[in-house]
Design an enzyme around this catalytic site. Structure first.
Site, PDB file in Angstrom:
ATOM      1  CE1 TYR A 165       0.641   2.406 -11.636  1.00 13.93           C
ATOM      2  CE2 TYR A 165       1.069   1.192 -13.657  1.00 13.93           C
ATOM      3  CZ  TYR A 165       1.150   1.299 -12.273  1.00 13.93           C
ATOM      4  OH  TYR A 165       1.750   0.307 -11.550  1.00 13.93           O
TER       5      TYR A 165
ATOM      6  NE  ARG B 266      -4.014   9.709   3.683  1.00 13.68           N
ATOM      7  CZ  ARG B 266      -4.265  10.034   2.428  1.00 13.68           C
ATOM      8  NH1 ARG B 266      -5.527  10.156   2.013  1.00 13.68           N
ATOM      9  NH2 ARG B 266      -3.285  10.233   1.575  1.00 13.68           N
TER      10      ARG B 266
ATOM     11  CG  ASN C 163      -5.548   1.956   5.729  1.00 13.51           C
ATOM     12  OD1 ASN C 163      -4.608   2.743   5.643  1.00 13.51           O
ATOM     13  ND2 ASN C 163      -6.734   2.204   5.182  1.00 13.51           N
TER      14      ASN C 163
END
Length: 327
Positions: free
Chosen positions: A55, A175, A152
């Site tokens: 990260y 996807r 989504n």
């Protein structure tokens, strides 16, 4: 009652460095601090990336995991205004995966009493990311279109609902085709799969209307597909890299089309925004949550003691919402 915390002892893709342990209870709140008894917290992609050590900023180890959540104020330190014992709050800071946490009062925001913890705990990261990207980069007017991939995702679902509330339309890329009816029911105007050639079909999907803003959470070929759908002088904002592939932008999109590319990270906005601006943002979001504008589904909730199983579930792509930890 034991004070449980989900901690990270070492970085690694297997999650072997994650442990659930009993920790000492926090001290009493000092000046400007509040003690929050946590109720629930989501597992976000950023949390999984931190566990892997991949990260933008990483905590010193060992560290309590978590980046947002919701709970009830148990105690208030001196100098804190607008918060009282018993208030329901959302929390936006690192270290939220614990039964009780001590935080600066600037890291919490009031949540209406009737808001379920499962919804309140998701208001800190994804909805503000969606709202700020929609409003801060391009001056859109009602009726205009936004395009996004990872539609989504938590941010994607928030963008669909927020755009509708602002009178904007969304062209959404996913996807899996089975997600199309689900997102249409959520309020998406158009939903297509990654295989759709948006350079050819984008204008057809919007009825000939231009698209001036794209939200990218994937990168790679998916981001280029979004960029090809943009009108001249359009803007693509990258806020995630789920595909683990860098942006590959042809020079012509910059030179001849005038496209602009920017990044967004809520942590940077949070560090520079004035307290009043942050408070106003979360008032809008909590009001929308109370009114039912924001719909943030839960795939499954786990007791905090089962955090390792919850992390495994959260890493799976085929989910219908967030995986939560409950305290």
């Amino acid at each position: 009652m034991p004070n449980l915390a989900v901690t990270l002892e070492s970085f690694g893709s297997s999650g072997a460095g994650v442990a659930v342990r009993e920790v000492s209870p926090p001290r009493s709140p000092g000046v400007g601090e509040v003690l929050v008894k946590m109720a629930a917290a989501p597992i976000n992609p950023a949390d999984l990336n931190i566990i892997e050590g991949k990260y933008g900023t990483l905590p010193g180890l060992p560290a309590v995991l978590g980046s947002e959540g919701a709970g009830v104020v148990e105690a208030v330190g001196s100098g804190v205004e607008g918060l009282s014992t018993g208030d329901r709050v959302g929390v936006l800071c690192r270290g939220t995966w614990a039964s009780r946490i001590l935080v600066s009062a600037t890291e919490v925001f009031p949540v209406p009493t009737g808001t379920a913890p499962e919804l309140a705990c998701q208001l800190g990261v994804n909805p503000p990311t969606a709202l700020l990207m929609i409003e801060k980069f391009v001056a859109l007017t009602p009726g205009e279109w936004i395009i996004q991939n990872a539609a989504n995702s938590g941010v994607g679902r928030s963008a669909i609902r927020i755009a509708a509330a602002l009178g904007l339309k969304t062209l959404n890329v996913v996807r899996r085709p089975e997600l199309i009816p689900e997102l249409e029911a959520l309020g998406a105007d158009r939903v297509v799969t990654e295989e759709t050639d948006l350079r050819r079909e984008g204008r057809t999907l919007t009825g000939g209307e231009p698209i001036r803003l794209a939200l990218n959470a994937v990168g790679g070929a998916s981001a280029l597909n979004l960029a090809n759908a943009l009108a001249d002088d359009g803007t693509l904002i990258t806020y995630g890299a789920m595909g683990r592939q860098p942006l590959k932008i042809p020079n012509g999109l910059l030179i001849f089309r005038g496209l602009r590319f920017a990044g967004f990270w809520l942590t940077r906005w949070k560090s520079s925004a004035a307290p009043g601006e942050r408070a106003a943002l979360y008032r809008r979001l909590t009001t929308w949550a109370e009114q039912g504008v924001l719909r943030l589904p839960v795939h499954r909730a786990y007791p905090a003691a089962d955090a390792l199983a919850a992390l495994t579930e959260a890493a799976h792509e085929k989910r219908s919402g967030k995986v939560l930890l409950q305290f």
